[in-house]
Structures are given as C-alpha cells and as structure tokens.
Design a protein around this motif. Structure first.
Motif: not given
Length: 674
Positions: A463-486
């Motif tokens: 459960e903890k690892r799943k939560a960490v992976a979800a957090a990383k995915k959310a950060r990666a998605d956010e970063k992708k959006q920032q990069q796409s916008k840039k």
C-alpha cells in the motif's frame, strides 16, 4: 494381667509345653489368622554368670569410692538370680514364669523385644485372645447404666477390660490397669437401699494405688463389706473403686470382645485386598459385599496388616480406616452402621476399626470403605532402610522382610503396585502423545500466525509503495504538462519568428524538392495523386492537434543540404521532435525507475518505504497473542511431589464375625483400583 483374670485363656494361649525339657508352644492372632512360636525356658537375667559383682559400703557417688566387703561370688550370683525380681524383662512378684514366657514368645513372633515395647492394651489382648479390641471414651457413653449392665458386668465372660489413667491424678492413680471384676452391692449398714457399683482393678507392678473412696483405709469399708468382697488391705496393686469414679478418672476404656463358645458358635469370614489411596478423602470405588444367612449378632472389622511385625519397613505412609454398612440397593440412602470403635486410642494410627450390630437380618450388604493417608517426608524409605541394615543387621532385615512380604501377599500388593506402575507408564505415554499433539498444534498455529503477520507487513508495504508510485506519477504528469506548455510556448514563439524571417516558398522550389525526392528513391511506389506533395511546416493552430504518422517521416527533408536553408531545416526537425513526443497512445504512461529527471528533494520525499516489523503495528489479539497453553496439564516442575509422587497403596481386609451362621465376604474392585 487381663488374660489371667479368665482362667482358661492362658491354657488356650499356651497350646503345648514340657516343663521337664523346658519347651513351650504359644499361638498368637495376627492379621486374621493364628501363628505359632516355640521357645525354650531360658530367660534374660539382670545378673549374668560372668558379671563382676561387688558389695560396697559407704559409697561416695561423687568420688566413686567406698569400702568393699568380701563375699562369696557363687552364693551372691545364685541369690541375685533367684525369683521374679532377677528377670531383666517382665516378671511376676512371685517365682511364676508364665508371664515372661509369654513375653518371650510374643517378642520372638515380632523379631525382638524392642518390637513389643509400648502399644495399646486392647491390641495386645487381641493378639493373645483373637478377640476384637476397641477403645471407648467414657464421655461418649450416653447411657452409662446400659453400659454397666450389658458390657462392664460381663467382664471376664464376654469382654476383657483394661487401659490407662491420666498421667497425673489428684487421687494417686497412675499407670495402666485391668478390671478383674465388678460387684453391685446393697449396703444396709450405711443407709437402707443404698446401691454400690464397684469395680475391682489391678494396677501394673510398682504403680501407685487409688486413694479415694473404697481405697485401702477408706472409711466406707465395714466388716460386712470386707467379708462380702473378700478384700484385704495392703499395697498389692489391687483395689476397689466406684463406677462413677472409674468413669471420671480413666479417660480411656480398652475393651476386647471375646468369641467364647459358651455364647454359641462364632464363625468368621474375611477377604483381603489392596487399594490406591487418593489425595481426596472420600469413599473408594472398591467395596465389600457381605451376605448374611441367619439373623443374629454380627461384628464388622476393617483392618490393615500389623506393621509392628515389619517395623522399619512400613514406608512413609500411615493410614486410618473408616467404613459404612448399607443394605444392598440402598447405597445412596442412610447407612445401617458405621465404624465407631478403634483398636487403639489414636485414630490416625490404629490398625483396625469395628462396628457391632446386635441383631442383623439376613440378606446382602455393601461395605463402603474410606482410607485416609498421612505421608511423612522425613521418614526413611524402604530402600534407605535396606541400604543401612543390609550389612550390620542382615538377619534382622531378612526376618522383617519376610514378614513384610507375607503381609503384603494377603492383599496382593505387589501385583497392585505392578499394575499401578504399568498404568503410570501408559498414562505417561498418553501424556507424551498429548504433548506431541499439542506441540504440533502449537507449531501449526504459530506458523499460521507468522504467515498472517508477514501478509500484514507485505500488504502494508504494498500500500505504501502504491501510494509512492501514485505520487510519483502525479508529479510526472504535472511535469509533463509543464513541459508541454513550455514547448507550446516555444513553438508559438518560433512560429512567430519564422513568419517574420522566412518568406513564402517558391512553388518551383517545392517542385524541385519533390522531384529530387522522387529521384532519390527510385524503388518507391508511385503516388496516388499526380499533384505534387507539399509539406506544410507551419505549426498547427491548435496545440491539441497531432500530426499523422506519415507526416512525421523525414521524406520531406531536402536531399541536398545546399538547396535548403540550414536554419529552416533545424527549426523543422525541432518541431517534428516535439510533436512526436506529444504523440502517445497511453493516458497514464508508467514512470521508469531509472528516470532521474526529478529534483533531488522530490526524489528523497518519494523514496520507497523501509521494511516493517510487528512492533510497527497496533496490537492484534488474534495474531500477536502467544499460542494458548493447556491449563489442564500443569508443569510437573510446579507439582508438590514432582520428585517424590504420591503413590500410596494400602492393604486392608474385612472380617465378619457372625453367631451360629457363616457370612460370605466378596471383594468388588473398582475401575481404577481404589
């Protein structure tokens, strides 16, 4: 003294003799049967033939000095060895030898003189007569007139009486006594109609006589009373006492019932057995069945072997006996009679208990027995006695051991002990199997709980690892959006710059470019349309639009770098690379563990969780509790007698005396032998 009051008892005791040869044969009653002993007339004397004698006057005890007087050794020895006073053990005041001869035979039957030292008068009379002895407390006699009429007045006929007095008495009576007779007299000289109940007592040799009423010198003696009773004054150990004073000054009355043929034909039946003595004081499941043929008086006696015969090898246990008699089929109802009389004054150490029924109807009766065991841990065991006496007292040990084996044979105690050992071995194996089964169950339960604990840890880590992976995915998605916008912003900026700096292309140039492309790929398939293919490098007006797969091919690049502006081609490749990155078929692309594009602080905060242990969780009684132990099986180390267990086995027998009929006695063993 008791048997001497009845004339024929001594003759029955000494069944054969030859005074000329000096050989005598006696019989004694032991454990329900008669045993015989043959002795000679040699008796122990206080002065031996080889003793050094001396006659001294004015003896000084402190300095041990005196004046010696000459004497004749032979005459002095002969004088000191004459008469009853010369005997070392029991003796009569006169030169009679029947008392020391009985004592010698009695001591031989027991092994030595030390074995017959002390005891209860009632048990001694039992051994000499075969009767049934009991000890009565005068305070327990509710109807004293009936006791006088039915028992005490029959002294020397159906009963013998003896006992002991208090250690200190204001009237001077000290020591054992024997009742030789009783008289009921009417004394008209003192007061008309006065009734006197008098008992004639005989004290032990050397004891103080009675000094109360009817003693020597009492004013109650008149010439008429002295003639009626044949009394003479003198310190001879014989005196009279009133019945009231007798009950007052003698705390114990030892009574022995005699089975005289004058009453009729008394018959005895008996059975012996051995029982396990339990911890709890309760009636055992081993019982006796008694069948009575004719109506009449019956005497029940429950006894154990007389340990005086094997003293030293009796072991650490001491038993007291109890019983109740029930009519068959009424064991749960009220008993008919219970044991009230003990053969000795101490109920804890008596060898027999008895009960009498004056008139018992014929039928079958059940005798329930109860044995109370007392264990003396400080006493020596039989093994310790054997080791101590095997060398120094070998003959004595063998003699006592034979008598012990014979006594135990009556109840087949050896077989009982063997059965107990076998049963204990079986119980031990059963307990061992139960222990193994319990260990297997405990181990299986522990393994199951270990699996549950491990699953709990793994689930939490997942459960903890799943939560960490979800957090990383959310950060990666956010970063992708920032990069796409840039990237979109950069594309807009480049497009704007290109519109200002690049002029519209000449169609001829495009045609040339297309021709060159076609010429460079001679094996390519012909185009579907005859119109020249023109690639639009202008960025799309909408950022969401993605070029088709055919548009991303590099076939629009010029074959010759010199024919196209280098700066324009570089911008076109940068645009195509960005558009290819935006083209993805997955909505949530997985985050690669090798992706180090995150910042250092973000990587540390989203690191995988460390390994967990049981202490990191809240207490779970179903998982974290220890495996339950069996409270019904205590640890043997906590037992009181773990190293020396309670294994008491008692040998006992029931004798039934019935008048003019034969009783049938049967042993009914219980399931567990107790």
């Amino acid at each position: 003294m008791a048997i001497s009051a009845k004339k024929d008892l001594v003759e029955k005791l000494c069944v054969a003799r030859d005074e000329l040869v000096g050989v005598y044969g006696f019989v004694f009653y032991r454990d329900g049967e008669w045993v015989y002993e043959v002795i000679d007339d040699k008796l122990y004397l206080k002065v031996g033939d080889d003793d050094d004698l001396a006659i001294v006057r004015d003896w000084d005890r402190e300095n041990k000095k005196g004046r010696y007087i000459d004497y004749d050794d032979d005459k002095l020895t002969a004088q000191l060895q004459r008469g009853g006073e010369a005997l070392y053990f029991s003796h009569c005041k006169s030169s009679e030898t029947w008392l020391p001869l009985i004592e010698k035979a009695y001591a031989k039957a027991h092994g030595d003189y030390a074995a017959v030292e002390g005891g209860y008068a009632s048990e001694g009379i039992e051994d000499l007569t075969g009767g049934v002895g009991v000890v009565l407390n005068p305070e327990d006699i509710m109807d004293k007139d009936r006791f006088w009429r039915e028992q005490l007045s029959q002294v020397n006929e159906n009963f013998l009486f003896g006992g002991g007095s208090k250690r200190k008495d204001s009237k001077g009576v000290v020591g054992g006594y024997v009742i030789h007779g009783v008289r009921e007299l009417m004394d008209a000289s003192l007061s008309p109609g006065t009734r006197h109940l008098l008992t004639l007592l005989h004290l032990e040799v050397g004891r103080t006589e009675w000094k109360g009423d009817w003693s020597d010198g009492s004013k109650l003696w008149t010439p008429e009373m002295m003639i009626k009773l044949g009394h003479t004054f003198g310190d001879d150990g014989v005196f009279w006492m009133s019945y009231k004073d007798f009950l007052k000054h003698f705390p114990r009355i030892n009574r022995v019932r005699l089975f005289d043929d004058k009453q009729g034909t008394w018959q005895v039946s008996q059975q012996w057995t051995s029982v396990n003595v339990p911890w709890t004081v309760e009636y055992l499941d081993t019982t006796f069945e008694v069948e009575i043929e004719k109506k009449g008086p019956v005497v029940f006696v429950l006894s154990q072997p007389d340990d005086r015969y094997f003293r030293g090898l009796e072991g650490r246990f001491e038993y007291s006996l109890h019983f109740r008699v029930y009519k068959e089929g009424r064991e749960n109802g009220h008993w008919i009679v219970r044991s009230l009389h003990n053969s000795g004054a101490d109920a804890r150490s008596t060898r027999s208990v008895s009960a009498e029924i004056e008139d018992l109807d014929p039928g079958k009766y059940i005798v329930l027995i109860k044995v109370t065991g007392t264990r003396y841990a400080s006493a020596m065991t039989q093994q310790e006695i054997i080791l101590a006496c095997a060398v120094a007292r070998k003959e004595k040990l063998l003699d006592v051991g034979r008598r012990l084996d014979y006594a135990l044979t009556k109840g087949d105690k050896r077989a009982m002990e063997k059965a107990v050992k076998v049963q204990a071995k079986l119980d031990g194996r059963l307990m061992e199997r139960r222990g193994l089964k319990k260990a297997r169950i405990s181990k299986r339960e522990e393994l199951n709980r270990s699996r549950l604990r491990k699953k709990r840890i793994d689930d939490d880590i997942a459960e903890k690892r799943k939560a960490v992976a979800a957090a990383k995915k959310a950060r990666a998605d956010e970063k992708k959006q920032q990069q796409s916008k840039k990237a979109q912003d950069d594309d807009r900026a480049q497009s704007a710059a290109a519109d200002e700096d690049v002029a519209p292309k000449d169609p001829a140039v495009s045609a040339v470019s297309g021709t060159s492309s076609e010429e460079s790929t001679p094996n390519a398939e012909p185009a579907e349309s005859s119109e020249p293919k023109v690639h639009d490098i202008t960025p799309p007006s909408e950022p969401e639009a993605t070029p088709s797969a055919t548009d991303t091919q590099p076939d629009s690049l010029p074959a010759d770098d010199s024919k196209v502006d280098t700066e324009t081609a570089t911008k076109q490749l940068s645009k195509l690379a960005l558009e290819d990155k935006h083209n993805t078929n997955s909505e949530d692309p997985p985050v690669s563990p090798l992706d180090n594009s995150d910042d250092d602080d973000e990587s540390d905060s989203l690191a995988p969780p460390e390994e967990l242990v049981d202490d990191d969780f809240e207490w779970d009684s179903d998982i974290d509790n220890p495996v339950d132990s069996d409270d019904d099986e205590p640890d043997p180390k906590n037992e009181i007698f773990a190293e020396d267990p309670w294994n008491a086995v008692c040998v006992l027998g029931l004798r039934v005396y019935s008048l003019n009929s034969m009783a049938k006695v049967t042993v009914v063993k219980g399931d567990n032998g107790s």
